[in-house]
Design a protein around this motif. Structure first.
Motif, PDB file in Angstrom:
ATOM      1  N   PRO A  69      -3.151   1.223  -5.547  1.00  0.00           N
ATOM      2  CA  PRO A  69      -1.764   1.390  -5.998  1.00  0.00           C
ATOM      3  C   PRO A  69      -1.296   2.826  -5.856  1.00  0.00           C
ATOM      4  O   PRO A  69      -0.141   3.077  -5.537  1.00  0.00           O
ATOM      5  CB  PRO A  69      -1.811   0.953  -7.464  1.00  0.00           C
ATOM      6  CG  PRO A  69      -3.231   1.084  -7.872  1.00  0.00           C
ATOM      7  CD  PRO A  69      -4.049   0.830  -6.647  1.00  0.00           C
TER       8      PRO A  69
ATOM      9  N   ARG B 216      -5.406  -3.964  -0.728  1.00  0.00           N
ATOM     10  CA  ARG B 216      -4.079  -3.591  -1.240  1.00  0.00           C
ATOM     11  C   ARG B 216      -4.116  -3.393  -2.743  1.00  0.00           C
ATOM     12  O   ARG B 216      -3.545  -2.448  -3.283  1.00  0.00           O
ATOM     13  CB  ARG B 216      -3.060  -4.692  -0.962  1.00  0.00           C
ATOM     14  CG  ARG B 216      -2.632  -4.811   0.456  1.00  0.00           C
ATOM     15  CD  ARG B 216      -1.531  -5.849   0.613  1.00  0.00           C
ATOM     16  NE  ARG B 216      -1.358  -6.105   2.022  1.00  0.00           N
ATOM     17  CZ  ARG B 216      -1.701  -7.228   2.638  1.00  0.00           C
ATOM     18  NH1 ARG B 216      -2.210  -8.233   1.958  1.00  0.00           N
ATOM     19  NH2 ARG B 216      -1.529  -7.350   3.937  1.00  0.00           N
ATOM     20  N   LEU B 217      -4.779  -4.313  -3.430  1.00  0.00           N
ATOM     21  CA  LEU B 217      -4.832  -4.270  -4.886  1.00  0.00           C
ATOM     22  C   LEU B 217      -5.455  -2.968  -5.370  1.00  0.00           C
ATOM     23  O   LEU B 217      -5.010  -2.385  -6.360  1.00  0.00           O
ATOM     24  CB  LEU B 217      -5.654  -5.448  -5.423  1.00  0.00           C
ATOM     25  CG  LEU B 217      -5.824  -5.462  -6.932  1.00  0.00           C
ATOM     26  CD1 LEU B 217      -4.553  -5.942  -7.591  1.00  0.00           C
ATOM     27  CD2 LEU B 217      -6.978  -6.353  -7.357  1.00  0.00           C
ATOM     28  N   LEU B 218      -6.507  -2.513  -4.641  1.00  0.00           N
ATOM     29  CA  LEU B 218      -7.267  -1.370  -5.117  1.00  0.00           C
ATOM     30  C   LEU B 218      -6.595  -0.030  -4.830  1.00  0.00           C
ATOM     31  O   LEU B 218      -7.131   1.003  -5.231  1.00  0.00           O
ATOM     32  CB  LEU B 218      -8.669  -1.389  -4.493  1.00  0.00           C
ATOM     33  CG  LEU B 218      -9.572  -2.522  -4.996  1.00  0.00           C
ATOM     34  CD1 LEU B 218     -10.842  -2.627  -4.153  1.00  0.00           C
ATOM     35  CD2 LEU B 218      -9.953  -2.303  -6.453  1.00  0.00           C
TER      36      LEU B 218
END
Lengths: 135, 304, 477
Positions: free
Chosen positions: B74, B70-72
């Motif tokens: 956006p 998820r973080l990677l």
């Protein structure tokens, strides 16, 4: 009085880390953060001793803090003020479009100001922010 | 309102119904033989499959590596957003949806249960915190045990019962549902940037082979009478020619099955079913794998 | 007196979980295994806490009940058009979840301290990726440990003894033996030169080789500690090798090392004042280790280049993985800043600077980050939880926060709470209240409650839940 162009760093110290746990209105905290660590050769150039007042000025403000001789090896032209309300009077708020201000490597001018006092926290906040929201 | 689901092909494994065309009647929140109400809603399920629930046996929806995903991404969340409503939370989707969105979308598709298939034991709490924030669907998760040092050492020394005791405790402590094995031996070798080449390649520093790990945990699984078999992501996943490793993996526990009960599950098998020698010349090995599975009752698999 | 073991220290990102706490008369009276900062927190918590909530009336903060303070806070938040909810790094994940729900309910911006700390690192990780691990892997496997722009002595005092060079692991021994040897070696050298000077009756000079690596470096098998910084910090003093770089030059040095690791020639003699020979030796050292780790701190994120410095560091470590096993980890400051990033990401998809004003999460650091919003003067109310932005933001940004209605939830009295309009004294997580926190390497740990909090000091999670309930009641009309 002589002035010196330096780079200002701000950051953590173990003394500041400890002192904040004693309360940020304490003298211990103030002594740990209202201070500027200066390279011994720079202190000689300016003709100042530890525990005397110095003014650090940048394009964003100026603040009077207590000078201390740095024991962090030789770093002429670099001064260090620990994180806190005093340091944040003079850091660069520009975030360069990514949200992060410049807390380190800020060009500054250092000068001795004998006779001037380091403000207490309440005075510093009042002068900086007025009385805050007055509702 | 009572409900009549008419004329669909019903699959209900627990009750032995295997594609029979029949009606399903729902009243008062239960499946019934006859409807008491005169009024009922009708769903025409002609040509459709009717199932009691949807179970996704392997879907990465929670935990540290999912959150890293998820973080990677956006930029891709921005393409697919869920607005907050009176009764639902906002979120984002596309490659790795946020947790609320995951729950809502699975439920909208008709799924009732999703299994999160890999949980690093040390970070089990993270997986569970995310599952707690995944609404509506039932969930469980499988701890990664194939490269856990205690397991490697017990299996190296042939201590199956001690290993079973430890695994039982691990399942309890991590609130896990099944034994997950990923690239057995290879995950430990990755600690120093290495890998294992096949199921008989010993794990550096531990002197135990992937074959021993798979067999050992298969025996442990039987001792503990767990509801699911060992759940295996094979060695050499994604490499051209890896269908042989997959066949070896399935064969290596052939003698451990009892009766018709499966004792190993190969997961996302499409990535472990490549023939050929390199990326230019690789092609599907699915037929060989399917042939093996069709003639051996001890293996189940999911395509992925 | 009660003895409680395996207590987790709620101060820095090391989240040491081996603390022993002694409790008598509902007060912590002694601790074991903490560093100086942890000790200061456990033994001095609450001494400066105000006992009751406060509301500013006629310019002065006056005592109030929790209900009044909750009501006033909910009024402020529902009346505001663009509120900021900030802090979150020194509270529990449970509280952060309520905070996110509240931010979504009122359509505000929610941001955590990453925004002024490792935010740039996160942006770089989103561009480059990151080869990382848990701290236990390093304790067991790392034989080369580099701290770049980070001074654990000051901010993570037990890091080296718990997780790196002075810890024992399955594949690596503690480096303290070689440290003692070096120390004795230095002392012996000093004494021998004094004796030699007395005999020869003149001062001895040793040629200063400012940048040269010690000769034993590549061959010796024990763990090695390398520090790269602009000053010789206390961490640098215990290092096997210290490389002093000039301020604002980390980017060039990192890129030069990348070129060397990728077998490219440097066409210059020195980079940022450092001889290329030194950089070549350093690159050799990095390539020839079994497992190396590069810890980096705000020395990279806060100086010129900001996220580009981290970009270079991440790329260097990625490139090193062609030759050996190398990992990288940011040194997270607060004990749950990682938790704030983790919870924000799983619920909204984004790690910080999340804007809910359009009814769904949006993320654009530089636009939706707190310092920028404050500098543009766009926020009209603030809720600060367990943080002190009035002390730690540049003054011009903090001014906007102070000039607008401000709610503070914090156990301590801080310059931020002194300038607030509503203050809630909360319970200390990890001492007076339980909670989950994530260590700098993303391992979640459950903080313990060892004493009871005073009656008016609720956990942050509870205070936020009450404010959220009141906000919903007001909005329903």
């Amino acid at each position: 009085m002589r002035k010196l162009k330096v780079y200002l760093l701000t950051g953590r110290t173990i003394e500041q880390g400890k002192a904040k746990e004693f309360g940020k209105t304490s003298n211990l905290y103030k002594d740990s953060v209202a201070v500027c660590y200066i390279d011994p050769s720079d202190m000689k150039t300016l003709g100042i001793k530890s525990n005397t007042p110095v003014k650090v000025s940048t394009d964003f403000g100026s603040v009077v803090v207590r000078a201390e001789k740095s024991s962090r090896g030789s770093h002429p032209g670099v001064v260090y003020i620990p994180y806190g309300p005093w340091a944040n009077q003079v850091v660069d708020p520009e975030t360069h479009g990514i949200g992060m201000p410049s807390f380190k490597g800020v060009p500054a001018v250092l000068e001795p100001v004998p006779g001037e006092k380091v403000k207490e926290i309440e005075e510093l906040l009042r002068d900086s922010f007025g009385e805050g929201s007055k509702r | 309102m009572a409900l009549l689901i008419r004329n669909g092909y019903v699959y209900d494994p627990m009750n032995g119904i295997d594609g029979e065309k029949m009606d399903i009647l729902v009243e008062g929140g239960k499946i019934v033989d006859k409807l008491k109400s005169a009024e009922y809603e009708v769903i025409d399920a002609s040509g459709m499959i009717v199932m009691p629930g949807g179970v996704d046996i392997h879907s990465h929806i929670a935990g540290s590596e999912v959150n890293a995903g998820r973080l990677l991404r956006p930029e891709d969340h921005a393409k697919d957003v869920e607005l907050k409503t009176e009764i639902t939370r906002s979120g984002v989707g596309y490659s790795v949806p946020s947790t609320f969105t995951t729950g809502y979308r699975y439920a909208k598709m008709g799924y009732t249960t999703v299994m999160n298939p890999s949980m690093p034991p040390l970070e089990a709490k993270h997986t569970h915190e995310e599952l707690c924030d995944t609404p509506i669907i039932d969930k469980a998760t499988y701890p990664l045990l194939g490269d856990w040092w205690y397991v490697l050492e017990y299996l190296r020394d042939g201590k199956i019962e001690e290993c079973a005791l430890h695994v039982a405790w691990m399942l309890y402590a991590t609130k896990g549902y099944a034994i997950k094995i990923v690239n057995p031996g290879g995950l430990e070798a990755w600690g120093f940037g290495r890998n294992v080449r096949d199921i008989d390649d010993p794990v550096p520093y531990f002197n135990v082979t992937p074959r021993e790990i798979i067999r050992g945990l298969c025996k442990v699984n039987k001792l503990l009478h767990l509801p699911h078999t060992i759940h295996v992501h094979t060695n050499n996943l994604g490499k051209p020619g890896n269908y042989e490793t997959t066949l070896q993996t399935m064969k290596c526990v052939e003698d451990l099955s009892s009766g018709d009960k499966p004792c190993i599950h190969i997961t996302h098998c499409q990535f472990s079913a490549f023939k050929g020698v390199d990326w230019r010349e690789f092609y599907s090995g699915a037929e060989d794998i399917a042939k093996y599975v069709n003639f051996h009752k001890h293996v189940t698999l999911d395509k992925g | 007196m009660r003895k409680i073991e395996n207590v987790i220290c709620p101060v820095c990102g090391s989240l040491c979980d081996d603390i022993t706490v002694y409790v008598e008369d509902n007060r912590v009276v002694e601790v074991e295994n903490t560093c100086a900062v942890g000790r200061a927190k456990f033994l001095n918590y609450g001494l400066h806490r105000k006992p009751k909530p406060l509301i500013r009336k006629n310019g002065e903060l006056k005592e109030a009940s929790i209900e009044e303070a909750v009501r006033r806070s909910a009024e402020i938040l529902t009346e505001s058009k663009y509120p900021i909810l900030y802090g979150w790094s020194s509270t529990s994940c449970e509280a952060i979840r309520v905070g996110l729900e509240l931010a979504e309910e009122i359509g505000g911006i929610i941001d955590n301290t990453s925004t002024v700390c490792h935010g740039p690192s996160i942006l770089s990780i989103q561009d480059v990726g990151i080869p990382s691990c848990t701290l236990g892997q390093l304790r067991h496997r790392a034989d080369l440990v580099i701290y770049w722009g980070s001074d654990p002595y000051s901010a993570h005092p037990r890091h080296i003894e718990r997780y790196t060079v002075f810890s024992e692991g399955r594949f690596q021994k503690s480096g303290w033996r070689s440290f003692i040897r070096r120390l004795s070696g230095k002392l012996v050298k000093k004494r021998l030169s004094r004796v030699a000077e007395l005999i020869l009756r003149r001062k001895l000079t040793f040629p200063e080789e400012k940048y040269a690596l010690p000769p034993y470096f590549i061959s010796e098998e024990e763990r090695k500690l390398v520090v790269v910084d602009v000053r010789k910090t206390r961490t640098a003093e215990v290092a096997d090798y210290f490389l002093q770089v000039k301020p604002n030059t980390d980017y060039e040095v990192l890129q030069a090392l990348r070129m060397l690791v990728n077998d490219q020639d440097l066409e210059v003699d020195e980079v940022a004042g450092i001889p290329v020979k030194t950089l070549e030796d350093l690159a050799d050292l990095m390539i020839s280790c079994d497992l190396g780790i590069l810890f980096f701190g705000v020395g990279l994120t806060m100086s010129k280049g900001k996220l580009r410095n981290v970009d270079a560091a991440l790329s260097l470590v990625r490139d090193l993985n062609k030759r050996t096993k190398f990992l990288i980890m940011p040194m997270r400051g607060h004990y749950n800043v990682t938790g704030a990033n983790v919870v924000f990401t799983w619920q909204t998809g984004y790690p910080y600077a999340v804007d809910f004003s359009l009814g769904y999460p949006r993320y654009n650091p530089g636009e939706t980050s707190v310092v920028d919003i404050l500098r543009r003067g766009e926020c009209d109310a603030g809720l600060v939880v367990a943080s002190d932005p009035v002390s730690n933001f540049p003054a011009s940004a903090a001014k906007t926060l102070v000039d607008n209605p401000l709610i503070v939830i914090d156990p301590d009295v801080t310059p931020t709470s002194m300038m607030a309009d509503v203050v809630f004294p909360s319970a200390y997580i990890g001492i007076e209240a339980e909670g989950t926190a994530y260590r700098m390497d993303h391992v979640p740990l459950r903080l313990k409650k060892v004493v009871e909090p005073p009656p008016n000091c609720l956990p942050d999670q509870e205070i936020l839940a009450r404010i959220l309930r009141e906000v919903r009641r007001i909005r329903r009309g």
